[in-house]
Design a protein around this motif. Structure first.
Motif, short mmCIF file in Angstrom:
data_model
loop_
_atom_site.label_atom_id
_atom_site.label_comp_id
_atom_site.label_asym_id
_atom_site.label_seq_id
_atom_site.Cartn_x
_atom_site.Cartn_y
_atom_site.Cartn_z
N GLU A 120 0.78 -1.14 0.15
CA GLU A 120 0.10 0.19 0.02
C GLU A 120 0.98 1.26 0.04
N ALA A 121 1.99 1.11 0.68
CA ALA A 121 2.79 2.53 0.72
C ALA A 121 3.43 2.52 -0.70
N ALA A 122 3.91 1.75 -1.13
CA ALA A 122 4.49 1.88 -2.63
C ALA A 122 3.49 2.42 -3.44
N ARG A 123 2.10 2.12 -3.27
CA ARG A 123 1.14 2.63 -4.21
C ARG A 123 0.92 4.04 -4.00
N ARG A 124 1.01 4.28 -2.76
CA ARG A 124 0.67 5.74 -2.45
C ARG A 124 2.02 6.56 -2.81
N LEU A 125 2.99 6.08 -3.01
CA LEU A 125 4.18 6.96 -3.22
C LEU A 125 4.50 6.78 -4.68
N PHE A 126 3.77 6.05 -5.41
CA PHE A 126 3.86 5.90 -6.78
C PHE A 126 5.23 5.35 -7.11
N VAL A 127 5.87 4.50 -6.37
CA VAL A 127 7.07 4.08 -6.51
C VAL A 127 6.98 2.30 -6.96
N HIS A 128 7.89 1.77 -7.26
CA HIS A 128 7.96 0.31 -7.45
C HIS A 128 8.38 -0.17 -6.01
N ARG A 129 7.82 -1.43 -5.65
CA ARG A 129 8.13 -2.10 -4.57
C ARG A 129 9.63 -2.31 -4.01
N SER A 130 10.36 -2.56 -4.90
CA SER A 130 11.88 -2.59 -4.93
C SER A 130 12.65 -1.32 -4.48
N THR A 131 12.00 -0.19 -4.98
CA THR A 131 12.29 1.19 -4.79
C THR A 131 12.08 1.23 -3.23
N LEU A 132 10.91 1.03 -2.79
CA LEU A 132 10.50 1.33 -1.57
C LEU A 132 11.51 0.24 -0.60
N GLU A 133 11.78 -0.77 -1.02
CA GLU A 133 12.59 -1.72 -0.08
C GLU A 133 14.00 -1.17 0.20
N TYR A 134 14.50 -0.41 -1.23
CA TYR A 134 15.75 0.33 -0.83
C TYR A 134 15.66 1.56 0.15
N ARG A 135 14.52 2.21 0.23
CA ARG A 135 14.46 3.31 1.01
C ARG A 135 14.42 3.03 2.21
N LEU A 136 13.66 1.86 2.49
CA LEU A 136 13.64 1.54 3.95
C LEU A 136 14.99 0.97 4.65
N LEU A 137 15.81 0.18 3.48
CA LEU A 137 17.13 -0.12 4.00
C LEU A 137 18.12 1.04 4.28
N ARG A 138 17.86 2.17 3.56
CA ARG A 138 18.58 3.30 3.81
C ARG A 138 18.22 3.97 5.26
N ILE A 139 16.90 4.13 5.40
CA ILE A 139 16.29 4.50 6.63
C ILE A 139 16.92 3.66 7.73
N HIS A 140 17.11 2.28 7.70
CA HIS A 140 17.48 1.39 8.72
C HIS A 140 18.97 1.88 9.00
N GLU A 141 19.71 1.92 7.63
CA GLU A 141 21.12 2.29 8.11
C GLU A 141 21.39 3.75 8.54
N LEU A 142 20.61 4.65 8.33
CA LEU A 142 20.56 5.72 8.94
C LEU A 142 20.41 6.25 10.28
N THR A 143 19.35 5.49 10.84
CA THR A 143 18.72 5.75 12.06
C THR A 143 19.02 4.39 13.06
N GLY A 144 19.47 3.14 12.41
CA GLY A 144 19.56 2.16 13.22
C GLY A 144 18.18 1.56 13.86
N ILE A 145 17.24 2.09 13.22
CA ILE A 145 15.84 1.50 13.60
C ILE A 145 15.28 1.17 12.19
N ASN A 146 14.68 -0.24 12.24
CA ASN A 146 14.29 -1.02 10.95
C ASN A 146 12.68 -0.47 10.75
N PRO A 147 12.49 0.05 9.83
CA PRO A 147 11.05 0.67 9.74
C PRO A 147 10.13 -0.32 9.27
N ALA A 148 10.76 -1.52 8.78
CA ALA A 148 10.02 -2.67 8.29
C ALA A 148 9.44 -3.52 9.16
N SER A 149 9.52 -3.41 10.58
CA SER A 149 9.21 -4.31 11.62
C SER A 149 7.90 -3.28 12.26
#
Length: 315
Positions: free
Chosen positions: A242-271
């Motif tokens: 649903e988030a990828a749909r709202r952002l108008f991005v491919h699911r793989s693009t969203l996963e990459y962003r979530l990985l970057r957020i995890h790397e930069l904050t130390g918090i896993n947004p996918a959990s």
């Protein structure tokens, strides 16, 4: 015992634990602790003297032990222990970690069954329920595991560090709360720090937890794309499709962003827990933290949503 060591012991015995000027007492303890390290003696040789301070009668009109903070022997132990290791440290500066153990109901608290090295001292009467350990959380945790092995089943250790001996009592209280929270949530027995139960500590009114929480998004504060990704994921109830749909991005693009957020904050947004933590961090920033001015407003894909009707969290 050398003549110098005996002289230091006498100086320690002569300290008045109810001295009205605490700064004077701290200065004496720092001097004795540093000099004791210079004598190449074990800090444990001074523990019997400090234990007696915990039961010495107070002067008339002064608080009794336990009525206004910890017994004097415990606070004196922290000061002496810190000074001892500060003298041995290359940079002359060390942190202390307070460790509190919580056991399953009915389970006896472990006793000290082997000699402790100079990096660990018990603040209780020969038990492992409260310890002072040299080092930050990572160093102290490694020391405990090397000395005692993994925590036993049904035991939870709260570990919290401080560079300032004046805050040892507050640090010990935080360590106690961490251990009790981990036990209440039935976490696997182990060593836990405030970062492991950050949201739960907020329920105890822990100001340090609130201060830590609002800084978690600092790593992404300058990235409008990553902030929008977090917000949309929150509004999507953690549903990544649903988030990828709202952002108008491919699911793989969203996963990459979530990985970057995890790397930069130390918090896993996918959990679920990670997303809750980032949501609370953004809320804290929005309520007046200095970093709030750096956070750009929402842009797209964030139409208001009823929190009670979020889509289910799916991988």
């Amino acid at each position: 015992m050398t003549a110098e060591a005996r002289a230091l012991t006498r100086r320690l015995q002569a300290i008045d634990p109810w001295e009205p000027d605490p700064d004077r007492t701290r200065a004496l303890l720092r001097d004795i602790g540093g000099a004791w390290a210079d004598c190449s003696r074990s800090v444990h040789e001074l523990l019997p003297v400090l234990r007696r301070f915990s039961t010495r009668q107070a002067a008339p009109g002064t608080p009794a032990p336990g009525e206004d903070g910890p017994p004097p022997g415990e606070s004196m132990l922290a000061e002496l222990f810190h000074a001892f290791h500060a003298r041995l440290a290359p940079a002359g500066h060390v942190s202390l970690s307070c460790v509190t153990l919580a056991s399953s109901p009915g389970q006896a608290t472990p006793r000290v069954t082997r000699p402790l090295d100079d990096r660990i001292v018990p603040t209780g009467s020969g038990r492992l329920d409260e310890l002072l350990v040299v080092g930050d959380p990572a160093e102290a945790s490694a020391t405990l595991r090397a000395r005692y092995g993994p925590p036993a089943t049904g035991t939870w250790l709260g570990l919290c560090s401080t560079p300032d001996t004046k805050t040892v009592e507050r640090t010990r209280a935080r360590a106690t709360n961490v251990a009790l929270i981990a036990r209440a949530l039935n976490y696997t027995g182990g060593i836990y720090t405030p970062d492991d139960v950050l949201l739960e500590l907020l329920a105890t009114g822990d100001a340090d937890a609130a201060a830590t929480l609002v800084t978690l998004c600092d790593g992404i504060a300058d990235s409008e794309v990553l902030l929008d990704t977090v917000r949309v994921l929150i509004h999507s109830g953690g549903n990544r499709n649903e988030a990828a749909r709202r952002l108008f991005v491919h699911r793989s693009t969203l996963e990459y962003r979530l990985l970057r957020i995890h790397e930069l904050t130390g918090i896993n947004p996918a959990s679920p827990r990670g997303l809750m933590t980032l949501s609370a961090s953004l809320a804290g920033l929005a309520t007046g933290h200095p970093s709030a001015a750096r956070i750009p407003p929402p842009t797209r894909g964030q139409e208001p949503a009823d929190p009670a009707h979020h889509p289910p969290i799916v991988p």
